[in-house]
Write a protein that holds these residues in place. Sequence first.
Motif, mmCIF file in Angstrom:
data_model
loop_
_atom_site.group_PDB
_atom_site.id
_atom_site.type_symbol
_atom_site.label_atom_id
_atom_site.label_comp_id
_atom_site.label_asym_id
_atom_site.label_seq_id
_atom_site.Cartn_x
_atom_site.Cartn_y
_atom_site.Cartn_z
ATOM 1 N N VAL A 209 -20.742 -23.701 -21.416
ATOM 2 C CA VAL A 209 -21.925 -23.514 -22.247
ATOM 3 C C VAL A 209 -22.491 -22.159 -21.844
ATOM 4 O O VAL A 209 -22.511 -21.817 -20.659
ATOM 5 C CB VAL A 209 -22.968 -24.620 -21.976
ATOM 6 N N ALA A 210 -22.940 -21.362 -22.819
ATOM 7 C CA ALA A 210 -23.510 -20.048 -22.526
ATOM 8 C C ALA A 210 -25.020 -20.075 -22.744
ATOM 9 O O ALA A 210 -25.492 -20.649 -23.719
ATOM 10 C CB ALA A 210 -22.867 -18.983 -23.404
ATOM 11 N N ILE A 211 -25.744 -19.442 -21.827
ATOM 12 C CA ILE A 211 -27.201 -19.403 -21.882
ATOM 13 C C ILE A 211 -27.653 -17.959 -21.684
ATOM 14 O O ILE A 211 -27.175 -17.277 -20.784
ATOM 15 C CB ILE A 211 -27.826 -20.270 -20.769
ATOM 16 N N SER A 212 -28.574 -17.508 -22.514
ATOM 17 C CA SER A 212 -29.193 -16.202 -22.339
ATOM 18 C C SER A 212 -30.543 -16.413 -21.668
ATOM 19 O O SER A 212 -31.307 -17.283 -22.079
ATOM 20 C CB SER A 212 -29.362 -15.516 -23.699
ATOM 21 N N ARG B 271 -26.001 -8.283 -17.885
ATOM 22 C CA ARG B 271 -25.347 -8.841 -16.693
ATOM 23 C C ARG B 271 -24.932 -10.257 -17.052
ATOM 24 O O ARG B 271 -25.571 -10.917 -17.874
ATOM 25 C CB ARG B 271 -26.312 -8.889 -15.505
ATOM 26 N N VAL B 272 -23.872 -10.735 -16.402
ATOM 27 C CA VAL B 272 -23.370 -12.076 -16.688
ATOM 28 C C VAL B 272 -22.888 -12.717 -15.393
ATOM 29 O O VAL B 272 -22.414 -12.032 -14.488
ATOM 30 C CB VAL B 272 -22.232 -12.038 -17.745
ATOM 31 N N GLU C 263 -22.078 -20.214 -18.417
ATOM 32 C CA GLU C 263 -22.064 -18.754 -18.440
ATOM 33 C C GLU C 263 -23.477 -18.286 -18.737
ATOM 34 O O GLU C 263 -24.068 -18.661 -19.743
ATOM 35 C CB GLU C 263 -21.086 -18.269 -19.511
ATOM 36 N N VAL C 264 -24.036 -17.477 -17.836
ATOM 37 C CA VAL C 264 -25.423 -17.047 -17.932
ATOM 38 C C VAL C 264 -25.463 -15.546 -18.203
ATOM 39 O O VAL C 264 -24.840 -14.763 -17.480
ATOM 40 C CB VAL C 264 -26.186 -17.368 -16.627
#
Length: 100
Positions: free
Chosen positions: A8-11, A54-55, A66-67
Amino acid sequence: MIVGVHHVAISTPDLDRLVSFYCDNFGFEVSYRNAWRENLAIDQLVGLDGSVARVAMLRAVNTHIEVFEYAAPAPAEASVNRPVCDHGYTHFCLEVEDIE
């Protein structure tokens, strides 16, 4: 054939704070960290122009988060009072063996 959800990707406005939250409270480990500045290939992938970010990829057993922290283009601030019926991401859930 799909065998599961990889991540899951989070901003977030604060990558370090969110990474610490998941690592300190749920035992996630950082799989990798990266950053980019105005990379055409990444811009095409994410559909942005002149992106800077940045990740970090976090892993716990078979779950990944994934941030992202974008510096450019300037992200719109999300309302903390956004109702769950509004379009967009609402939540994800982690299954744990012992919440304590």
